[in-house]
Motif scaffolding. Sequence first.
Motif, PDB file in Angstrom:
ATOM      1  N   SER A 106       0.867  -1.185   0.000  1.00  0.00           N
ATOM      2  CA  SER A 106       0.000   0.000   0.000  1.00  0.00           C
ATOM      3  C   SER A 106       0.899   1.230   0.000  1.00  0.00           C
ATOM      4  CB  SER A 106      -0.883   0.019   1.254  1.00  0.00           C
ATOM      5  OG  SER A 106      -0.083   0.257   2.397  1.00  0.00           O
ATOM      6  N   GLY A 107       0.275   2.376  -0.196  1.00  0.00           N
ATOM      7  CA  GLY A 107       1.037   3.622  -0.109  1.00  0.00           C
ATOM      8  C   GLY A 107       1.569   3.804   1.301  1.00  0.00           C
ATOM      9  N   TYR A 108       0.790   3.357   2.268  1.00  0.00           N
ATOM     10  CA  TYR A 108       1.234   3.461   3.665  1.00  0.00           C
ATOM     11  C   TYR A 108       2.513   2.641   3.874  1.00  0.00           C
ATOM     12  CZ  TYR A 108       1.158   3.910   8.685  1.00  0.00           C
ATOM     13  OH  TYR A 108       1.508   4.206   9.968  1.00  0.00           O
ATOM     14  N   ASN A 111       5.525   4.434   2.062  1.00  0.00           N
ATOM     15  CA  ASN A 111       6.090   5.610   2.726  1.00  0.00           C
ATOM     16  C   ASN A 111       6.751   5.264   4.057  1.00  0.00           C
ATOM     17  OD1 ASN A 111       5.565   7.480   0.755  1.00  0.00           O
ATOM     18  ND2 ASN A 111       3.513   7.932   1.503  1.00  0.00           N
ATOM     19  N   HIS A 132       1.678  13.452   4.262  1.00  0.00           N
ATOM     20  CA  HIS A 132       0.788  12.398   4.754  1.00  0.00           C
ATOM     21  C   HIS A 132       1.357  11.681   5.985  1.00  0.00           C
ATOM     22  CE1 HIS A 132      -1.363   8.435   4.421  1.00  0.00           C
ATOM     23  NE2 HIS A 132      -2.362   9.275   4.178  1.00  0.00           N
ATOM     24  N   SER A 134       1.697   8.704   6.695  1.00  0.00           N
ATOM     25  CA  SER A 134       2.596   7.567   6.437  1.00  0.00           C
ATOM     26  C   SER A 134       4.041   8.035   6.277  1.00  0.00           C
ATOM     27  CB  SER A 134       2.143   6.805   5.189  1.00  0.00           C
ATOM     28  OG  SER A 134       1.971   7.680   4.088  1.00  0.00           O
ATOM     29  N   GLU A 176       4.697  15.553  -0.921  1.00  0.00           N
ATOM     30  CA  GLU A 176       3.648  15.072  -1.823  1.00  0.00           C
ATOM     31  C   GLU A 176       3.680  15.984  -3.052  1.00  0.00           C
ATOM     32  OE1 GLU A 176      -0.227  14.563   0.069  1.00  0.00           O
ATOM     33  OE2 GLU A 176       0.747  14.137   1.968  1.00  0.00           O
ATOM     34  N   SER A 180      -2.932  15.690  -0.236  1.00  0.00           N
ATOM     35  CA  SER A 180      -4.153  14.900  -0.120  1.00  0.00           C
ATOM     36  C   SER A 180      -5.304  15.634   0.537  1.00  0.00           C
ATOM     37  CB  SER A 180      -3.863  13.613   0.644  1.00  0.00           C
ATOM     38  OG  SER A 180      -3.417  13.911   1.950  1.00  0.00           O
ATOM     39  N   ASP A 205       5.773  11.942  -3.430  1.00  0.00           N
ATOM     40  CA  ASP A 205       4.620  11.045  -3.323  1.00  0.00           C
ATOM     41  C   ASP A 205       3.519  11.589  -4.231  1.00  0.00           C
ATOM     42  OD1 ASP A 205       2.342   9.683  -2.643  1.00  0.00           O
ATOM     43  OD2 ASP A 205       2.599   9.858  -0.470  1.00  0.00           O
ATOM     44  N   ALA A 207       0.657  10.051  -4.895  1.00  0.00           N
ATOM     45  CA  ALA A 207      -0.509   9.194  -4.654  1.00  0.00           C
ATOM     46  C   ALA A 207      -1.786   9.739  -5.294  1.00  0.00           C
ATOM     47  CB  ALA A 207      -0.718   9.010  -3.153  1.00  0.00           C
ATOM     48  N   HIS A 208      -2.006  11.053  -5.164  1.00  0.00           N
ATOM     49  CA  HIS A 208      -3.258  11.631  -5.674  1.00  0.00           C
ATOM     50  C   HIS A 208      -3.109  12.191  -7.081  1.00  0.00           C
ATOM     51  CE1 HIS A 208      -5.483  11.102  -1.965  1.00  0.00           C
ATOM     52  NE2 HIS A 208      -4.307  11.260  -1.386  1.00  0.00           N
ATOM     53  N   THR A 236       0.320   5.252  -6.003  1.00  0.00           N
ATOM     54  CA  THR A 236      -0.517   4.209  -5.393  1.00  0.00           C
ATOM     55  C   THR A 236      -1.536   3.699  -6.411  1.00  0.00           C
ATOM     56  OG1 THR A 236      -2.024   5.871  -4.517  1.00  0.00           O
ATOM     57  CG2 THR A 236      -0.306   5.119  -3.052  1.00  0.00           C
ATOM     58  N   LYS A 239      -6.090   4.506  -5.581  1.00  0.00           N
ATOM     59  CA  LYS A 239      -6.875   5.718  -5.791  1.00  0.00           C
ATOM     60  C   LYS A 239      -7.350   5.732  -7.255  1.00  0.00           C
ATOM     61  CE  LYS A 239      -4.227   7.597  -1.977  1.00  0.00           C
ATOM     62  NZ  LYS A 239      -5.055   7.080  -0.912  1.00  0.00           N
ATOM     63  N   GLY A 245      -2.501  -1.278  -3.516  1.00  0.00           N
ATOM     64  CA  GLY A 245      -1.049  -1.427  -3.580  1.00  0.00           C
ATOM     65  C   GLY A 245      -0.379  -0.126  -3.971  1.00  0.00           C
TER      66      GLY A 245
HETATM   67  C1  LIG Z   1      -0.350  11.268  -0.046  1.00  0.00           C
HETATM   68  C2  LIG Z   1      -0.680   9.874   0.358  1.00  0.00           C
HETATM   69  N1  LIG Z   1       0.295   8.955   0.386  1.00  0.00           N
HETATM   70  C3  LIG Z   1       0.038   7.687   0.751  1.00  0.00           C
HETATM   71  C4  LIG Z   1      -1.226   7.277   1.100  1.00  0.00           C
HETATM   72  C5  LIG Z   1      -1.470   5.872   1.519  1.00  0.00           C
HETATM   73  O1  LIG Z   1      -1.844   5.110   0.428  1.00  0.00           O
HETATM   74  P1  LIG Z   1      -2.635   3.729   0.649  1.00  0.00           P
HETATM   75  O2  LIG Z   1      -4.064   4.091   0.844  1.00  0.00           O
HETATM   76  O3  LIG Z   1      -2.371   2.956  -0.597  1.00  0.00           O
HETATM   77  O4  LIG Z   1      -2.060   3.094   1.861  1.00  0.00           O
HETATM   78  C6  LIG Z   1      -2.274   8.181   1.061  1.00  0.00           C
HETATM   79  C7  LIG Z   1      -3.628   7.710   1.399  1.00  0.00           C
HETATM   80  O5  LIG Z   1      -4.564   8.338   1.607  1.00  0.00           O
HETATM   81  C8  LIG Z   1      -2.004   9.521   0.707  1.00  0.00           C
HETATM   82  O6  LIG Z   1      -2.961  10.442   0.701  1.00  0.00           O
END
Ligand SMILES: Cc1ncc(COP(=O)(O)O)c(C=O)c1O
Length: 371
Positions: A106-108, A111, A132, A134, A176, A180, A205, A207-208, A236, A239, A245
């Motif tokens: 996951s993104g979590y 990070n 974020h 994480s 980021e 987010s 990052d 992710a978004h 990620t 989203k 993942g």
């Molecule tokens: C900027 C950012 N990075 C990482 C994540 C974590 O990603 P994941 O939901 O895949 O764990 C999020 C989740 O909201 C996020 O907003």
Amino acid sequence: MFEVYEDCINELEKHAHFRFIRDIEKKDGKFIYIKGEKLLNLSSNNYLNLADNKELTDKFYAQVGYKYSLGSASARLLTGTLPVYKELENLITDLYKSEDTLLFNSGYHANVGINSSIAGRGDVIFSDKLNHASIIDGMRLGDAKFFRYPHNDMTALEKLLTRERNNFKNSVIVSESVFSMDGDIADLKKLVELKNKYNCILILDEAHAFGVFGKNGLGVCEELDILSEVDLLVGTFGKAIGSTGAFVTGRKILIDYLINKARSFIFSTALPPVNVAFSKWIIENELPKTFEKRMKMLELGRKLKSQSHIIPVIVGDNEKTVELCNILYQNGYFTLPIRPPTVPVGTSRIRLSLTADIEEKDLEKLCSIIG
Ligand SMILES: Cc1ncc(COP(=O)(O)O)c(C=O)c1O
């Protein structure tokens, strides 16, 4: 023994901080169904409507999904690496024209694993204040000293770099791209300039932004043509891609290092093969078809005074934020109150996130209520 937990819950309730898991009946396109009510879903990261898309899911299972199992039964370094994992990693490497890629669960996980290991004792990390959780958790787990600079304040970051950079061995800047909870975009060109000037590793990052920005949906760095300047780029699949993942792509030496040192990668069962196959299938088959709808969604976001498809409506006070959410709910809009610690104290807000099938006319009543 349990009193302390009860006190904590009571305290959270008293300050409108209490979180609970909502019962959702079903999701259908831009709508969400709760207790028999049909609401416009403005709290989803399903930006391109690729998750919970029955037609697409059926097509995936019919064409490829049936070949893949639902569990990997092992961490990647043990027996958890089937060909599809490397295929997705190679696809990402080719798209980003980077040196190598590593999947995370996951993104979590990504990070936490990256930010806890990439800098160690004697090293330093400079992190945007609104990064974020994480990223923050990763830094907290690691041994490096870290500084959090005021949000997107490049002058403050440069001052910190001037003061602190030479007191440490390796130095990392982490941010980021699209934030987010605020929907604004970091000054990525300046971050590249600073990382070069002060000899730092740059981690971004996206992710978004992955699946939303850029000609091929690779993110803001693609749009700004600075992909080759980023040492590690995180994206990620949970989203815009509608799967689950994450990946990190960039320099091979750093990816090799993460394979050996990132504990969230090493000590966790690999993603289900079917999800890896789904992410790959979406990126190869669906993402290339989304340019127009992505641009339309971003245009609507800009009309609502944001730099992206994420629009924060900052209320400030917790109770008032919850109250506004309730009013919107009664009017057919599903939004969520975002409160500390997710955002700084005093900036509680409603985070509106657009998805590609939401139209301007869907939001007219919402704008007049918020106004
Ligand atoms: C900027 C950012 N990075 C990482 C994540 C974590 O990603 P994941 O939901 O895949 O764990 C999020 C989740 O909201 C996020 O907003």
